[in-house]
Structure formats: structure tokens, C-alpha cells
Design a protein around this motif. Structure first.
Motif, mmCIF file in Angstrom:
data_model
loop_
_atom_site.group_PDB
_atom_site.id
_atom_site.type_symbol
_atom_site.label_atom_id
_atom_site.label_comp_id
_atom_site.label_asym_id
_atom_site.label_seq_id
_atom_site.Cartn_x
_atom_site.Cartn_y
_atom_site.Cartn_z
ATOM 1 N N GLY A 119 0.837 -1.187 0.000
ATOM 2 C CA GLY A 119 0.000 0.000 0.000
ATOM 3 C C GLY A 119 0.874 1.239 0.000
ATOM 4 O O GLY A 119 2.092 1.167 -0.204
ATOM 5 N N PRO A 120 0.284 2.390 0.261
ATOM 6 C CA PRO A 120 1.041 3.638 0.198
ATOM 7 C C PRO A 120 2.018 3.830 1.347
ATOM 8 O O PRO A 120 2.900 4.690 1.282
ATOM 9 C CB PRO A 120 -0.056 4.713 0.238
ATOM 10 C CG PRO A 120 -1.186 4.042 0.961
ATOM 11 C CD PRO A 120 -1.137 2.613 0.540
ATOM 12 N N GLY A 121 1.881 3.018 2.405
ATOM 13 C CA GLY A 121 2.745 3.203 3.560
ATOM 14 C C GLY A 121 2.281 4.381 4.404
ATOM 15 O O GLY A 121 1.355 5.115 4.041
ATOM 16 N N ALA A 122 2.916 4.561 5.542
ATOM 17 C CA ALA A 122 2.552 5.653 6.442
ATOM 18 C C ALA A 122 2.913 6.994 5.804
ATOM 19 O O ALA A 122 4.070 7.218 5.431
ATOM 20 C CB ALA A 122 3.256 5.482 7.775
ATOM 21 N N GLN A 123 1.927 7.874 5.699
ATOM 22 C CA GLN A 123 2.133 9.165 5.052
ATOM 23 C C GLN A 123 2.274 10.306 6.041
ATOM 24 O O GLN A 123 3.037 11.244 5.811
ATOM 25 C CB GLN A 123 0.950 9.462 4.109
ATOM 26 C CG GLN A 123 0.733 8.413 3.036
ATOM 27 C CD GLN A 123 1.873 8.357 2.035
ATOM 28 O OE1 GLN A 123 2.261 9.378 1.466
ATOM 29 N NE2 GLN A 123 2.417 7.178 1.812
ATOM 30 N N THR A 124 1.542 10.273 7.130
ATOM 31 C CA THR A 124 1.546 11.356 8.108
ATOM 32 C C THR A 124 2.287 10.914 9.364
ATOM 33 O O THR A 124 2.569 9.730 9.566
ATOM 34 C CB THR A 124 0.111 11.753 8.482
ATOM 35 O OG1 THR A 124 -0.495 10.666 9.214
ATOM 36 C CG2 THR A 124 -0.722 12.051 7.228
ATOM 37 N N GLU A 125 2.579 11.870 10.232
ATOM 38 C CA GLU A 125 3.240 11.539 11.494
ATOM 39 C C GLU A 125 2.360 10.634 12.340
ATOM 40 O O GLU A 125 2.859 9.740 13.025
ATOM 41 C CB GLU A 125 3.594 12.818 12.256
ATOM 42 C CG GLU A 125 4.702 13.631 11.603
ATOM 43 C CD GLU A 125 5.975 12.819 11.370
ATOM 44 O OE1 GLU A 125 6.415 12.122 12.324
ATOM 45 O OE2 GLU A 125 6.523 12.860 10.262
ATOM 46 N N GLN A 126 1.042 10.864 12.308
ATOM 47 C CA GLN A 126 0.135 10.006 13.060
ATOM 48 C C GLN A 126 0.152 8.574 12.522
ATOM 49 O O GLN A 126 0.184 7.607 13.297
ATOM 50 C CB GLN A 126 -1.288 10.549 12.994
ATOM 51 C CG GLN A 126 -2.311 9.714 13.748
ATOM 52 C CD GLN A 126 -2.018 9.597 15.232
ATOM 53 O OE1 GLN A 126 -2.307 10.497 15.994
ATOM 54 N NE2 GLN A 126 -1.406 8.486 15.648
ATOM 55 N N GLU A 127 0.149 8.420 11.199
ATOM 56 C CA GLU A 127 0.204 7.080 10.623
ATOM 57 C C GLU A 127 1.508 6.377 10.966
ATOM 58 O O GLU A 127 1.523 5.169 11.227
ATOM 59 C CB GLU A 127 0.014 7.165 9.109
ATOM 60 C CG GLU A 127 -1.405 7.532 8.694
ATOM 61 C CD GLU A 127 -1.535 7.765 7.206
ATOM 62 O OE1 GLU A 127 -0.499 7.965 6.531
ATOM 63 O OE2 GLU A 127 -2.675 7.744 6.700
ATOM 64 N N LYS A 128 2.600 7.125 10.986
ATOM 65 C CA LYS A 128 3.883 6.555 11.383
ATOM 66 C C LYS A 128 3.854 6.100 12.836
ATOM 67 O O LYS A 128 4.409 5.056 13.195
ATOM 68 C CB LYS A 128 5.002 7.562 11.149
ATOM 69 C CG LYS A 128 5.268 7.863 9.679
ATOM 70 C CD LYS A 128 6.316 8.961 9.519
ATOM 71 C CE LYS A 128 6.515 9.311 8.040
ATOM 72 N NZ LYS A 128 7.481 10.432 7.874
ATOM 73 N N ALA A 129 3.190 6.886 13.686
ATOM 74 C CA ALA A 129 3.094 6.527 15.102
ATOM 75 C C ALA A 129 2.274 5.252 15.284
ATOM 76 O O ALA A 129 2.623 4.385 16.093
ATOM 77 C CB ALA A 129 2.466 7.673 15.890
ATOM 78 N N TRP A 130 1.179 5.127 14.533
ATOM 79 C CA TRP A 130 0.372 3.911 14.620
ATOM 80 C C TRP A 130 1.163 2.688 14.175
ATOM 81 O O TRP A 130 1.067 1.620 14.781
ATOM 82 C CB TRP A 130 -0.888 4.061 13.773
ATOM 83 C CG TRP A 130 -1.937 4.953 14.368
ATOM 84 C CD1 TRP A 130 -2.202 5.130 15.701
ATOM 85 C CD2 TRP A 130 -2.860 5.761 13.650
ATOM 86 N NE1 TRP A 130 -3.235 6.010 15.861
ATOM 87 C CE2 TRP A 130 -3.671 6.412 14.624
ATOM 88 C CE3 TRP A 130 -3.104 6.017 12.307
ATOM 89 C CZ2 TRP A 130 -4.687 7.294 14.269
ATOM 90 C CZ3 TRP A 130 -4.116 6.886 11.950
ATOM 91 C CH2 TRP A 130 -4.906 7.518 12.924
ATOM 92 N N PHE A 131 1.939 2.852 13.109
ATOM 93 C CA PHE A 131 2.755 1.735 12.643
ATOM 94 C C PHE A 131 3.826 1.377 13.674
ATOM 95 O O PHE A 131 4.113 0.192 13.910
ATOM 96 C CB PHE A 131 3.405 2.061 11.303
ATOM 97 C CG PHE A 131 4.196 0.912 10.729
ATOM 98 C CD1 PHE A 131 3.554 -0.155 10.125
ATOM 99 C CD2 PHE A 131 5.581 0.887 10.820
ATOM 100 C CE1 PHE A 131 4.280 -1.233 9.621
ATOM 101 C CE2 PHE A 131 6.316 -0.179 10.320
ATOM 102 C CZ PHE A 131 5.660 -1.242 9.711
ATOM 103 N N SER A 132 4.409 2.384 14.315
ATOM 104 C CA SER A 132 5.409 2.127 15.362
ATOM 105 C C SER A 132 4.806 1.344 16.516
ATOM 106 O O SER A 132 5.479 0.503 17.128
ATOM 107 C CB SER A 132 5.995 3.451 15.866
ATOM 108 O OG SER A 132 6.739 4.095 14.847
#
Length: 264
Positions: free
Chosen positions: A202-215
Motif C-alpha cells: 500500500g502507500p505506507g505511512a504518510q503522516t506523522e500520526q500514521e507513522k506513530a500507529w505503525f510504530s
């Protein structure tokens, strides 16, 4: 991890999702272990897996029969095409799947829920249905599904539900198919280190919030493992090959967790 030899000698093995990741690693190991291969994926880089499998077989001083099939296994048509091209097989290893997004469930858009289920349940559901009639007709065969310990995990509930479906499929189909001589088993991988995907889910984490959820997903995955680490591709491929082999002939309907102690 090369002590065993010939676990899949004289077996014809179909592996889906063979272009990269666990599917690719399993294909190469199966070639080392004596199997002939049909490799299915919707990406043309599956041809590179075929080449790697050939090299592995040559290193073992054996000739390898290997064919590739391009198909979208999220569809019944793709599964039918793959099964028809494969013909008579001894083993089907279903390795298509993988979470696409990471976020709390109440924030998932309906179309993304649908996409996660289509990615991580339907390829296995369709392929089991496609290969089963011929296996039952022959009175023999083994299906090995790839599930996940993420049936319990944060920020990917649709993926968890899809893999829970794979677990239920494995248990029920094993019970139903055993009288016909067909075994159905699965592994449930934990977090797995792998090279960067050449074909992104998929597009991967795009925003800082999405990156935090993935972390949060990564942190929970490591914490849930007793060994406090991700596994390797080899650590995932070996259990698949073992379950596919005659060594595991009395193992049926089982989902084997391969998550460093995480039971899923």
C-alpha cells in the motif's frame, strides 16, 4: 539451517505469493529440499524467484523443474487459472497476504476493511477451493496456509480478522478433507525481517500520526515475542517446508505459531 536434506524429494509444490518475502524464501528452500515447483504471483518478479530456486537446486547438484504463473489470487478466476496451470501437485503453500494499513479500527474506512480482507483471506480461501478437488480425486495432498500471530494485535483489526479466518479455514478444512487423504495445516508467523518490498502492499505511512500507529504495531509485535525480536525469513520458511513434508504426516488441522513464543 541446512542440516536436513531431501525433505521434499519427489514432491511437486505450488507456492503462491512467491515473488518476495516468505513465499520467495520458501520457494528457494523447497528447491534445496528436492521439490519441483510452480510459483504463482501477480508480479513478474516471480521469474527472479524461479531463477534463485534454480541456483539453489544446482548447488545441491539436482535438476529442478520450475514454472511460474501470473495471476491475481484475490479472485476466483486467478485461483482457477493457477490451479489449472499447476496440474497435479503434492503440496500447495499459500503465502499471499499482509497488512496494508495500520490504524485504530474505528478509523478504518469501509473500503480499506474490504481491501484488507480481500488481500489476506481470499487468496487462501480461493486457492484451497481450487486445488482441493484434484487432491481429493488423487487421494493425497497437503495444503499449508500462512496465517499470522497478529490475530491478536493492535492497529490492524481487519488483517487480524482475515488471518483468524485462515485459522478457521485450516481447522475446518482439515477435518472435512482428512477422509479423502488431504492434510491441511498452517503456520502463524510473527514479525519477520525481510528486504524492502519491491512491490508495496500500500502507500505506507504518510503522516506523522500514521507513522506513530505503525510504530505501535512494531513495538507490540516485539513485546509479544518471548524472544523480543523479529524472526528471519529462514525461520519462517523452515516450518513451512517441514509441515509440507512427510515428516509431518501425522500433523493435521494445526496452526503452528512461529513468533518467538507469541501464540497469537
Amino acid at each position: 539451517m541446512s542440516a536436513a536434506k531431501g525433505l521434499l524429494r519427489d514432491k511437486v509444490v505450488l507456492i503462491t505469493g512467491a515473488a518476495q518475502g516468505i513465499g520467495r524464501e520458501t520457494a528457494v528452500l523447497a528447491a534445496e529440499q528436492g521439490a519441483d515447483l510452480i510459483l504463482a504471483d501477480r508480479s513478474e518478479i516471480v521469474e527472479e524467484t524461479a531463477q534463485a530456486a534454480q541456483a539453489a537446486a544446482q548447488a545441491e547438484r539436482r535438476e529442478l523443474s520450475v514454472a511460474t504463473v501470473l495471476a491475481d489470487l484475490e479472485t476466483w478466476d486467478g485461483a482457477q487459472k493457477t490451479a489449472a496451470a499447476a496440474g497435479d501437485i503434492d503440496v500447495c503453500i499459500n503465502a499471499v497476504g499482509g497488512t496494508i494499513w495500520a490504524k485504530p479500527y474505528d478509523l478504518y474506512e469501509p473500503e480499506r476493511i474490504d481491501a484488507e480482507i480481500r488481500r489476506s483471506l481470499f487468496p487462501t480461501l480461493w486457492m484451497c477451493r481450487a486445488v482441493l478437488p484434484r487432491m481429493k480425486e488423487r487421494g493425497a495432498g497437503t495444503i499449508v496456509n500462512v496465517s499470522s500471530v497478529a490475530t491478536r494485535g493492535v492497529n490492524r483489526v481487519p488483517y487480524s480478522a482475515a488471518k483468524g479466518g485462515v485459522n478457521a479455514l485450516t481447522a475446518s478444512l482439515a477435518m472435512e478433507s482428512a477422509p479423502a487423504g488431504v492434510r491441511v495445516v498452517a503456520t502463524a508467523p510473527g514479525g519477520t525481517e525481510a528486504p524492502a518490498r519491491r512491490i508495496r502492499r500500500g502507500p505506507g505511512a504518510q503522516t506523522e500520526q500514521e507513522k506513530a500507529w505503525f510504530s505501535e504495531v512494531v513495538a507490540q509485535t516485539v513485546e509479544s515475542s518471548y524472544l523480543k525480536r523479529y524472526g528471519t525469513l529462514a525461520e519462517q520458511a523452515w516450518p513451512l517446508v517441514l509441515l509440507a513434508s512427510d515428516v509431518a504426516s501425522y500433523i493435521n488441522g494445526t496452526v503452528l505459531p512461529v513468533g518467538g513464543g507469541d501464540q497469537g
